[in-house]
Design a protein around this motif. Structure first.
Motif, short mmCIF file in Angstrom:
data_model
loop_
_atom_site.label_atom_id
_atom_site.label_comp_id
_atom_site.label_asym_id
_atom_site.label_seq_id
_atom_site.Cartn_x
_atom_site.Cartn_y
_atom_site.Cartn_z
N VAL A 91 1.10 -14.53 7.09
CA VAL A 91 1.59 -13.36 7.83
C VAL A 91 2.82 -12.79 7.12
CG1 VAL A 91 2.58 -12.57 10.02
CG2 VAL A 91 0.65 -14.15 10.03
N THR A 92 3.65 -13.68 6.57
CA THR A 92 4.83 -13.21 5.84
C THR A 92 4.42 -12.37 4.63
OG1 THR A 92 6.10 -15.12 6.55
CG2 THR A 92 6.92 -13.94 4.62
N LEU A 93 3.44 -12.86 3.89
CA LEU A 93 2.95 -12.07 2.75
C LEU A 93 2.48 -10.70 3.24
CD1 LEU A 93 2.00 -11.68 -0.19
CD2 LEU A 93 -0.18 -12.73 0.47
N LYS A 95 3.38 -9.07 6.00
CA LYS A 95 4.50 -8.24 6.46
C LYS A 95 5.26 -7.67 5.28
CE LYS A 95 7.60 -6.82 9.57
NZ LYS A 95 8.84 -6.65 8.87
N LYS A 96 5.52 -8.49 4.27
CA LYS A 96 6.22 -7.99 3.09
C LYS A 96 5.41 -6.91 2.39
CE LYS A 96 9.36 -11.73 2.18
NZ LYS A 96 9.59 -13.01 1.53
N THR A 97 4.10 -7.09 2.38
CA THR A 97 3.27 -6.07 1.73
C THR A 97 3.33 -4.75 2.50
OG1 THR A 97 1.81 -7.84 0.98
CG2 THR A 97 0.99 -5.60 0.78
N THR A 98 3.32 -4.83 3.84
CA THR A 98 3.41 -3.56 4.59
C THR A 98 4.72 -2.85 4.28
OG1 THR A 98 4.39 -4.59 6.55
CG2 THR A 98 2.00 -4.36 6.55
N GLN A 99 5.78 -3.62 4.03
CA GLN A 99 7.04 -2.97 3.67
C GLN A 99 7.01 -2.44 2.24
OE1 GLN A 99 9.77 -5.88 6.46
NE2 GLN A 99 10.83 -4.78 4.85
N ALA A 100 6.50 -3.28 1.34
CA ALA A 100 6.48 -2.89 -0.08
C ALA A 100 5.60 -1.66 -0.32
CB ALA A 100 5.99 -4.05 -0.93
N LYS A 101 4.54 -1.51 0.48
CA LYS A 101 3.63 -0.38 0.29
C LYS A 101 4.03 0.81 1.16
CE LYS A 101 1.15 -2.92 -2.47
NZ LYS A 101 1.29 -2.74 -3.94
N ASN A 102 5.09 0.63 1.95
CA ASN A 102 5.62 1.75 2.72
C ASN A 102 4.66 2.26 3.80
OD1 ASN A 102 7.65 3.49 3.31
ND2 ASN A 102 7.53 4.68 1.42
N LEU A 162 -3.23 1.81 -2.95
CA LEU A 162 -1.87 1.29 -3.10
C LEU A 162 -1.83 0.02 -3.95
CD1 LEU A 162 -0.89 1.91 0.62
CD2 LEU A 162 0.05 3.14 -1.34
N GLU A 168 -2.97 -10.08 -0.94
CA GLU A 168 -2.13 -9.23 -0.10
C GLU A 168 -2.94 -8.64 1.06
OE1 GLU A 168 1.15 -7.58 -3.39
OE2 GLU A 168 -0.69 -6.47 -3.05
N PHE A 175 -1.48 -10.43 9.36
CA PHE A 175 -0.33 -9.81 10.03
C PHE A 175 -0.78 -8.91 11.17
CE2 PHE A 175 2.29 -5.87 10.09
CZ PHE A 175 3.40 -6.39 10.75
N THR B 141 5.82 2.22 -5.04
CA THR B 141 5.59 1.00 -4.27
C THR B 141 5.53 -0.19 -5.22
OG1 THR B 141 3.20 1.23 -4.44
CG2 THR B 141 4.23 2.14 -2.47
N GLY B 144 3.77 -7.11 -2.76
CA GLY B 144 4.32 -7.57 -1.48
C GLY B 144 5.22 -8.79 -1.62
N THR B 148 10.25 -6.44 -4.74
CA THR B 148 10.06 -5.05 -4.33
C THR B 148 11.13 -4.63 -3.33
OG1 THR B 148 7.70 -5.27 -4.65
CG2 THR B 148 8.44 -3.41 -3.32
N TYR B 213 15.56 -9.18 5.97
CA TYR B 213 14.10 -9.23 6.10
C TYR B 213 13.71 -10.17 7.23
CZ TYR B 213 9.34 -10.53 5.70
OH TYR B 213 8.04 -10.77 6.03
N THR B 215 10.01 -11.63 9.28
CA THR B 215 8.55 -11.57 9.44
C THR B 215 8.21 -11.18 10.88
OG1 THR B 215 8.13 -13.19 7.71
CG2 THR B 215 6.41 -12.91 9.35
#
Ligand code: HEM
Ligand code: HEM
Ligand SMILES: [Fe+2]
Lengths: 199, 501
Positions: A91-93, A95-102, A162, A168, A175, B141, B144, B148, B213, B215
Motif C-alpha cells: 500500500v505504501t508503494l 500511495k507513493k506512486t499516486t503522489q509521484a504521478k500526481n 504515466l 507500482e 492502495f 513525474t 513511486g 521523486t 509523507y 501512507t
C-alpha cells in the motif's frame, strides 16, 4: 480614551483576541490527538492494511442512515495472502506512486484534488471494471497503458501514460482497495458497487 | 572559472547601466523608497510575473476541458493545473512578503536590520522556484519512491513542491522573520506589528505540517488541510487584516486607534471561527463524526468577520467621502472587502454544512468557490499594494481624480473582476449540475461522473468559463501595462491627506 466605553476599547478587544485564539487552538490540539488516535490504521474507522485480503463492499445502513463499508470474508488480491507487513509495504508503494504521478491533480481522493477525472475514493468498487473476476486484470492493464485501455465514456478525456510499472500498478490497486474500506461518514452517497448486480 | 576582475567589473557595470535604462524608461526612482521598500518592489515584480504564469497555465488547463486532446502527453492537465495553482500560491506569498517589507520601516520607525540577507533570500527563493517549475515542466513525474518526493514532485495539491524546495522555503522564511522581528525590536512595537509578527509565525509553522509523507491517507489529508485551510481561512485572513489596517491608515488617514481596535476584533472573530472551522474539511476523509457538528457550526460563523471587514472598510472610506491619494489602490481595497466577503463568506457558506457538502464535495462547486475566494480575497489586496508601491516608486505622483490614462486602471479593474465573476458563475452552474447528476443520482460512480461531464449544461459552462477566462487574461494584460506606465509624465504630486489622531 475616556469617551470610549470599555467594550469598544482597544485593550478589551486585545484580550478577547488573545483568549479566543488560544482557546480555539487548544480545543483543536485536543481534538487532533483524539482524531489521530481514532484514525490510525488498524482501528475501526481506518482498517489495517491487511484488509486487502478481505472482501470489501459499501452499502446503505438503514439503522445508521448512511452508507458504510462492509468488510467480510476473504477475497485475496492477486491470489495472494499478505501479512500485515507485506500489505503495508504494498500500500505504501501504491500511495507513493499516486503522489509521484500526481494523480491528485486530475482526480479527487476522498473527494479532495482536481475535477478533471473521477473520484477515486471507491474506485475499487466501481462497476466500470465490469465484473469482480475481471477487475484486478482490468485495473493493472489500465494503469500501465491507459491510452489503449481508455475508459473515456464519451468525453475523449484520456488518462495519459504515466510510465507506471507492474509493481507500482499492483501497489496502486492495493492502495485503492484499502482506501475503499475507510469509513467516510457516508461519502459518497448512493454509490452502487460492482457487487450489486451479483445479489 | 577564474574571471578577470576587469571583465567582471565591466559586465556588472553594464548590468547596472541596463538597470538604469530600465528605471528611467519605467520612470521609477529608487531614491524615493526606503530600504525595506526597495526589497518590497523586488517581491512585487516577482509576484506580477508569477501571476502571468498562473493565468497562462489556467487557460491551458481550461482548454483541456473543451479539447481533451490539446497538449495530451506533452503538458497534461495535471501539469498545467499544478503550475496554475502553485504559481497562484507563490505570487500571493511574494505579494504578502512584499507588503510586509513595504510597511516595515514606516511601522517600526527605524531602518530594516538585515537588508542584505533579505536580498539574498529573495534571489535564493526565486532561483529555487525557477528550478522547481522547470522540473515540473520537463520531468513532470517520477517513480513511486522517496527520490521523486524529494526531487521532483510531492503530488499533494497546492503544496506539490518537492521536499528540497520545502526546506529552502522554510529557510528563506526564517530570514524574513529575522528581519521583521529584529526590525520591530530595534524600532518600536505597535498593535499592528504584534499581530503581524505572531501571524507570520503561525503561517510559517503551518507549512511545516505539510512536509511529511504518510501512507495513511486519512492522516495525510488531516495535516494537509492544516496547511491549506489554516492558511486561507485563518492566517492569511489576519494578514490581509493587518495590511488593510495599515492601508486605511496611510491612504485614507483613519486613526491608528480605530484600525487597531478593528484589527483585534477581526482577529478574535476570524480565529474564533476559522480555527475550528477547519472541521468542514473533516466530514468525509475518515475522521470521526463529531467533526460534522464542529466543522459545520464553526465554519458557518466564518462569514461574520468578513462582514465586519466590509463594514470597516466601507464605513471608514465613506466617512471620508472616499477622499484619498491613490484611487486605483482604494478601488482595489474596496474590491477586496467585497470579494473576500462574497468569494469566501457567501460562496463558502453555501456549501459548508455537511448536509449539502455531501453532494458538492469535490465538484466544480469547489472550483467556483476556490476561484472567487482566492481572487476576491487575496489577488485584489495584492494588486492594491502594487498600486501603492508604484505611486511611491514614481516619486509620489498624483493618482487622484483626472490622472493621465485613467481608463487603463479602470478597465483593468473591470475586466479582471468581470472575468473572474463570470468564471465563478459558469463553474457554479457546472457544480450544481454535477452535484445533482453525478452525486445525488449517479452516486459518484465513474458512470455518474462521465454522465455529468458530458451533459450539455456542463459543456456549455466550460465554454463560458473559457470566454470569461480570456476576459480575465485581457484584464491582466491591461493591469500590467498600467503598472508599467501609470503616473509616467505626471507632474503633479500626490495630494496630502489629513491623518486623524
Ligand atoms: C478567502 C478565504 C477562502 C479561500 C481563499 C478559500 C479557498 C478554498 C479552496 C481553494 C477550496 C478548494 C480546496 C480544494 O482544492 O479541495 C475551498 C474549499 C472549501 N471552502 Fe473555502 N476558501 C475561503 C473561505 C471559506 C469560507 C469562509 C468558508 C465557509 C464559510 C469556506 C468553505 C469551504 C468549504 C466547505 C470547502 C470544501 C469544498 C469541498 O468539500 O470540496 N471557505 N476553499
Ligand atoms: C484565465 C483565467 C483562469 C482559468 C481559465 C482557470 C482555469 C482553471 C482550471 C481549469 C482549474 C482546474 C479545475 C479542476 O480541477 O477542474 C483551475 C483551478 C483553480 N484555479 Fe483557476 N483559472 C483561471 C484564473 C484563476 C484565478 C484568477 C484564480 C485566483 C486568483 C484561480 C484560482 C484557482 C484555484 C484556487 C484552483 C483550484 C480549485 C479547486 O481545487 O477547487 N484561477 N483553474
Ligand atoms: Fe476551509
Amino acid at each position: 480614551m475616556s469617551e470610549n466605553p470599555q467594550w469598544a476599547s482597544e485593550s478589551f478587544w486585545k484580550k478577547v483576541a488573545v483568549w479566543v485564539t488560544a482557546g480555539s487552538f487548544l480545543i483543536l490540539v485536543v481534538l487532533t490527538f483524539d482524531t489521530l488516535k481514532q484514525t490510525s490504521a488498524g482501528g475501526d474507522r481506518v482498517p489495517a492494511y491487511s484488509v486487502i485480503n478481505k472482501k470489501i463492499d459499501y452499502q446503505f445502513d438503514k439503522k445508521l442512515n448512511k452508507f458504510m463499508p462492509i468488510i467480510d470474508g476473504e477475497e485475496l488480491l492477486f491470489g495472494k495472502e499478505f501479512s500485515e507487513e507485506e500489505a503495508e509495504q504494498l500500500v505504501t508503494l501504491g500511495k507513493k506512486t499516486t503522489q509521484a504521478k500526481n494523480c491528485m491533480n486530475c482526480h479527487t481522493l476522498l473527494g479532495n484534488g482536481a475535477y478533471f477525472a473521477p473520484d477515486l475514493t471507491k474506485a475499487w468498487l466501481d462497476q466500470g471494471w465490469l465484473t469482480v473476476g475481471l477487475r484486478e486484470e482490468q485495473m493493472l492493464k489500465f494503469l500501465m497503458d491507459p491510452e489503449k485501455n481508455a475508459r473515456t465514456f464519451g468525453t475523449d478525456r484520456k488518462m495519459p501514460n504515466l510510465d507506471i510499472t507492474k509493481e507500482e500498478a499492483k501497489g496502486i490497486v492495493a492502495f485503492l482497495k484499502w482506501m475503499s474500506s475507510i469509513d467516510t461518514n457516508g461519502f459518497p452517497y448512493n454509490f452502487t458497487t460492482i457487487y450489486a448486480e451479483d445479489d | 572559472m577564474s574571471a578577470n576582475p576587469e571583465t567582471v567589473k565591466q559586465s556588472s557595470s553594464s548590468l547596472k547601466d541596463k538597470l538604469a535604462t530600465f528605471h528611467s524608461w519605467a520612470a521609477v526612482d529608487d531614491s524615493t523608497l526606503n530600504k525595506g521598500q526597495k526589497l518590497a518592489v523586488k517581491y512585487f515584480m516577482g509576484a506580477v510575473i508569477l501571476f502571468i504564469f498562473q493565468i497562462i497555465f489556467g487557460l491551458l488547463a481550461g482548454i483541456q476541458f473543451i479539447a481533451p486532446g490539446f497538449l495530451y502527453e506533452i503538458l497534461d492537465f495535471s501539469v498545467n493545473r499544478m503550475i496554475h495553482i502553485n504559481a497562484m500560491i507563490l505570487w500571493m506569498l511574494y505579494g504578502f512578503i512584499g507588503c510586509t517589507y513595504w510597511l516595515l520601516e514606516d511601522e517600526s520607525g527605524t531602518e530594516i536590520v538585515g537588508l542584505k540577507y533579505g536580498v539574498i533570500g529573495f534571489w535564493v527563493l526565486s532561483a529555487a522556484i525557477t528550478i522547481v517549475v522547470l522540473v515540473y515542466l520537463l520531468i513532470q513525474t517520477g517513480a513511486g519512491n522517496d527520490t521523486t518526493l524529494w526531487l521532483i514532485n510531492e503530488g499533494r495539491e497546492y503544496i506539490e513542491a518537492p521536499r528540497w524546495a520545502d526546506i529552502g522555503i522554510v529557510a528563506v522564511m526564517l530570514i524574513f522573520f529575522y528581519n521583521v522581528v529584529m526590525t520591530f525590536s530595534k524600532g518600536k512595537w505597535s498593535g499592528i506589528a504584534g499581530v503581524l509578527t505572531l501571524d507570520l509565525v503561525a503561517l510559517a509553522g503551518l507549512y511545516v505540517a505539510g512536509m511529511f509523507y504518510m501512507t495513511n491517507i486519512t492522516h495525510e489529508q488531516f495535516w494537509w488541510w492544516w496547511v491549506i485551510h489554516l492558511w486561507v481561512e485563518a492566517t492569511w485572513e489576519v494578514l490581509v487584516g493587518v495590511i488593510m489596517a495599515w492601508s486605511l491608515m496611510t491612504i485614507l488617514g483613519v486613526s491608528r486607534r480605530i484600525v487597531t481596535t478593528w484589527l483585534y476584533i477581526e482577529v478574535a472573530l476570524m480565529f474564533g471561527s476559522g480555527i475550528l472551522g477547519l472541521g468542514h474539511h473533516y466530514f468525509w476523509i475518515g475522521t470521526p463524526e463529531y467533526w460534522l457538528t464542529i466543522g459545520g457550526f464553526f465554519s458557518a460563523l466564518e462569514p461574520i468577520p468578513l462582514v465586519a471587514m466590509v463594514v470597516h472598510a466601507v464605513y471608514d472610506s465613506g466617512e471620508r467621502s472616499f477622499k484619498n491619494m491613490n484611487h486605483p489602490a482604494m478601488a482595489w481595497l474596496i474590491a477586496h472587502a467585497f470579494g473576500n466577503f462574497f468569494g469566501g463568506g457567501v460562496w463558502g457558506f453555501m456549501h459548508t454544512l455537511p448536509q449539502i457538502n455531501l453532494y458538492t464535495h469535490g465538484t466544480q462547486w469547489s472550483a467556483s468557490h476556490g476561484h472567487f475566494a482566492f481572487f476576491g480575497a487575496y489577488a485584489t489586496i495584492n494588486i492594491a499594494f502594487f498600486y501603492i508601491a508604484i505611486q511611491h516608486w514614481r516619486g509620489n505622483v498624483w493618482m487622484g481624480s483626472n490622472s493621465l490614462n485613467e481608463w487603463r486602471w479602470k478597465w483593468a479593474l473591470a475586466l479582471l473582476n468581470i472575468g473572474v465573476v463570470g468564471m465563478t458563475i459558469a463553474l457554479l452552474i457546472a457544480g450544481y449540475e454535477q452535484s445533482f447528476i453525478e452525486r445525488a443520482i449517479g452516486g459518484s460512480t465513474w458512470g455518474g461522473y462521465f454522465a455529468a461531464q458530458t451533459h450539455p449544461s456542463f459543456m456549455s459552462a466550460m465554454h463560458w468559463r473559457m470566454l470569461f477566462g480570456l476576459v480575465t487574461a485581457a484584464g491582466l494584460g491591461l493591469l500590467v501595462w498600467d503598472l508599467l506606465t501609470i503616473g509616467k509624465g505626471e507632474t503633479r504630486k500626490a495630494e496630502m491627506i489629513i491623518h486623524s489622531k
